[in-house]
Design a protein around this motif. Structure first.
Motif, PDB file in Angstrom:
ATOM      1  N   PRO A 261       2.880  12.292   8.953  1.00 27.98           N
ATOM      2  CA  PRO A 261       2.768  10.860   8.657  1.00 27.98           C
ATOM      3  C   PRO A 261       2.874  10.022   9.927  1.00 27.98           C
ATOM      4  CG  PRO A 261       4.178  11.935   7.057  1.00 27.98           C
ATOM      5  CD  PRO A 261       3.920  12.936   8.149  1.00 27.98           C
ATOM      6  N   LEU A 262       1.970   9.065  10.069  1.00 29.30           N
ATOM      7  CA  LEU A 262       1.883   8.253  11.272  1.00 29.30           C
ATOM      8  C   LEU A 262       1.531   6.819  10.888  1.00 29.30           C
ATOM      9  CD1 LEU A 262       1.773   8.321  14.472  1.00 29.30           C
ATOM     10  CD2 LEU A 262      -0.702   8.613  14.198  1.00 29.30           C
ATOM     11  N   ASP A 263       2.129   5.862  11.591  1.00 30.74           N
ATOM     12  CA  ASP A 263       1.838   4.432  11.381  1.00 30.74           C
ATOM     13  C   ASP A 263       2.123   4.006   9.928  1.00 30.74           C
ATOM     14  OD1 ASP A 263       1.040   3.907  14.013  1.00 30.74           O
ATOM     15  OD2 ASP A 263      -0.994   4.584  13.618  1.00 30.74           O
ATOM     16  N   THR A 264       3.284   4.379   9.438  1.00 36.29           N
ATOM     17  CA  THR A 264       3.705   3.984   8.089  1.00 36.29           C
ATOM     18  C   THR A 264       4.449   2.659   8.147  1.00 36.29           C
ATOM     19  OG1 THR A 264       3.926   6.326   7.490  1.00 36.29           O
ATOM     20  CG2 THR A 264       5.011   4.720   6.052  1.00 36.29           C
ATOM     21  N   VAL A 265       4.210   1.794   7.164  1.00 33.68           N
ATOM     22  CA  VAL A 265       4.891   0.507   7.060  1.00 33.68           C
ATOM     23  C   VAL A 265       5.717   0.492   5.785  1.00 33.68           C
ATOM     24  CG1 VAL A 265       4.627  -1.991   6.826  1.00 33.68           C
ATOM     25  CG2 VAL A 265       3.111  -0.709   8.353  1.00 33.68           C
ATOM     26  N   VAL A 266       7.015   0.198   5.914  1.00 30.92           N
ATOM     27  CA  VAL A 266       7.918   0.037   4.761  1.00 30.92           C
ATOM     28  C   VAL A 266       8.493  -1.363   4.875  1.00 30.92           C
ATOM     29  CG1 VAL A 266       9.948   0.919   3.569  1.00 30.92           C
ATOM     30  CG2 VAL A 266       8.431   2.512   4.783  1.00 30.92           C
ATOM     31  N   TYR A 267       7.997  -2.296   4.066  1.00 30.65           N
ATOM     32  CA  TYR A 267       8.295  -3.720   4.285  1.00 30.65           C
ATOM     33  C   TYR A 267       8.627  -4.426   2.964  1.00 30.65           C
ATOM     34  CZ  TYR A 267       7.785  -8.518   6.067  1.00 30.65           C
ATOM     35  OH  TYR A 267       8.013  -9.824   6.423  1.00 30.65           O
ATOM     36  N   GLY A 268       9.744  -5.150   2.968  1.00 25.32           N
ATOM     37  CA  GLY A 268      10.059  -6.068   1.885  1.00 25.32           C
ATOM     38  C   GLY A 268      10.460  -5.422   0.576  1.00 25.32           C
ATOM     39  N   ASN A 269      10.983  -4.207   0.623  1.00 26.25           N
ATOM     40  CA  ASN A 269      11.359  -3.497  -0.594  1.00 26.25           C
ATOM     41  C   ASN A 269      12.840  -3.681  -0.914  1.00 26.25           C
ATOM     42  OD1 ASN A 269       8.767  -1.712  -1.015  1.00 26.25           O
ATOM     43  ND2 ASN A 269       9.299  -1.508   1.155  1.00 26.25           N
ATOM     44  N   VAL A 270      13.195  -3.530  -2.187  1.00 27.13           N
ATOM     45  CA  VAL A 270      14.587  -3.471  -2.631  1.00 27.13           C
ATOM     46  C   VAL A 270      14.848  -2.044  -3.092  1.00 27.13           C
ATOM     47  CG1 VAL A 270      16.314  -4.314  -4.250  1.00 27.13           C
ATOM     48  CG2 VAL A 270      14.607  -5.898  -3.304  1.00 27.13           C
TER      49      VAL A 270
END
Length: 457
Positions: A293-302
């Motif tokens: 996995p490369l260039d993964t975005v994890v944003y704005g989660n609860v």
């Protein structure tokens, strides 16, 4: 009780493809002498059974009274409380006061257990008078049993008889309907690109803790390669504004080469394992093919109420992946770290503007953000030619409460290197940690608030 290895200390339990640092005979770091000894002798220190005191008026007599323990499952903490291991009961040897486990159980953690000669629990022979230095029993932590008919005595409990195919349930007074999980994976995406999953609800995927697990790399973790949403060898997948609830395994799993995945503004709650987990592939130390996995975005989660079954779980658990951006998430109520780096492969990760609290609620020797870096990997991440040097990982502008059993705001453990940790606020926290050969990290401009004052790093 010990298991004897036939094909090596790793292959016996974690499979032929196990790539754990702890398989070597030259491991170093915290409690490494335990795993090193196992690798040298080929003797795996994972329980093959449970011995109980049959004369104990509470526990011993209760277990001795089981009419049929076969098929039950023991959930037991690792010796140092690092992971939960599960074992299926094969038979009950009443004359030996012993529950014998099915061979190959306990693979849900990546480390061996310590024996009496190593941990020196108070009940071990080495601590008796006169001492018995030959006591090799393994030292475990708290444990509980599942699916034993004789223990069916409280509202909300159930028992399934595999022979008669009957389900026994004691209703809790609010029971309206039954939900039976039949599938581990609800969406399976392989060799695909440009897919968006948005506005859906995911729940009732089956538990996976008795499935296949293996040690992915140089950290303490073992992983099950699966999830309610399973991505493998795919690109540009977006998972946005979904609800992941009451899933008994992983919610989202990124396997092998998964590029440019975005996980945005989702809610994860009441999960058996990780909210998001990754596991790439390499040829031993060589990851230059880029199968990770490369260039993964994890944003704005609860992300909350995680790791209900496997305690070595996180909101974001990264193994053999690189260049992940974790930002503007709220993470709380989980048994171990909120963010875990199982290795240092590739680097280039960024963790910023997250709110993290109530981590390490059921375990210790850990932090809200945890890392290990015991294996070097050869990659092309950030380099024109293959290099063992990863890109810097940056951790900044996070508000972290290191309450419960968490220690440092960022626990850079066992060789963790190439971190830049700056401009964070940590409450109820010790300071910076870098040990067992860690190098090339920078810790600056952080506000660490500890009240009452604590000793430590």
């Amino acid at each position: 009780l010990l298991q004897q290895c036939i094909r090596g200390v790793c292959a016996e339990l974690w499979g032929d493809l196990a790539d754990s640092y702890w398989c070597s005979n030259a491991s170093a770091g915290g409690w490494a002498e335990v795993d090193q000894q196992c690798a040298i002798t080929g003797r795996l220190q994972i329980p093959s059974g449970l011995l109980y005191n049959s004369t104990d008026p509470e526990i011993g007599s209760r277990i001795a009274g089981y009419h049929n323990a076969t098929g039950g499952i023991i959930h037991a903490w690792h010796s140092q409380g690092w992971a939960m291991h599960m074992f299926e009961i094969e038979s009950h040897l009443l004359s030996e006061a012993r529950l014998k486990f099915v061979r190959g159980g306990g693979k849900q953690g990546g480390r061996n257990w310590c024996s009496c000669g190593q941990c020196n629990a108070g009940w071990c022979g080495q601590q008796q008078n006169p001492p018995d230095d030959s006591d090799e029993r393994l030292v475990g932590g708290d444990w509980f049993v599942e699916n034993i008919l004789d223990e069916l005595d409280q509202p909300g409990e159930f028992y399934f008889d595999f022979d008669s195919k009957k389900l026994y349930v004691i209703p809790n007074g609010t029971l309206v309907d039954f939900r039976f999980a039949l599938h581990e994976t609800l969406i399976n995406i392989q060799s695909s690109e440009e897919i968006k999953i948005m506005g859906l609800g995911f729940r009732d995927a089956t538990a996976t803790y008795m499935g296949e697990w293996s040690a992915p790399s140089g950290g303490d973790w073992s992983l099950h390669r699966g999830g309610a949403i399973f991505l493998e060898d795919s690109e540009e997948i977006t998972i946005e504004q979904n609800l992941f609830q009451r899933l008994d395994g992983n919610a989202i799993f990124l396997s092998r080469r998964v590029v440019s995945t975005q996980v945005l503004k989702n809610t994860f709650e009441w999960l058996g394992e990780n909210a998001i987990a990754t596991w790439g592939s390499s040829d031993k130390y060589d990851a230059t093919e880029g199968l990770f996995p490369l260039d993964t975005v994890v944003y704005g989660n609860v992300m909350r109420e995680l790791g209900l079954f496997e305690k070595q779980s996180s909101a974001v658990g990264l193994a053999k992946s690189a260049v992940t951006w974790i930002s503007h998430n709220i993470m709380f109520n989980m048994p171990r770290a909120a963010i875990n780096f199982n290795d240092g492969m590739g680097g280039g990760d960024t963790v910023d503007n997250n709110l993290i609290f109530n981590t390490c609620r059921e375990s210790g020797d850990h932090g809200p953000i945890n890392s290990w870096d015991r294996q070097p990997f050869l990659t092309l991440v950030g380099h024109r030619v293959p290099s063992f040097t990863p890109l810097i990982r940056r951790i900044y502008h996070n508000l972290i409460f290191a309450n419960y059993n968490a220690a440092q705001g960022v626990d850079n453990d066992d060789g963790s290197s190439w971190f830049h940790v700056h401009h964070n606020v940590w409450y109820d926290s010790q300071g910076f940690k870098m040990d067992y050969g860690g190098t090339d990290s920078i810790y600056e401009d952080n506000l660490v608030i500890t009240y009452p004052p604590q000793s430590g790093q």
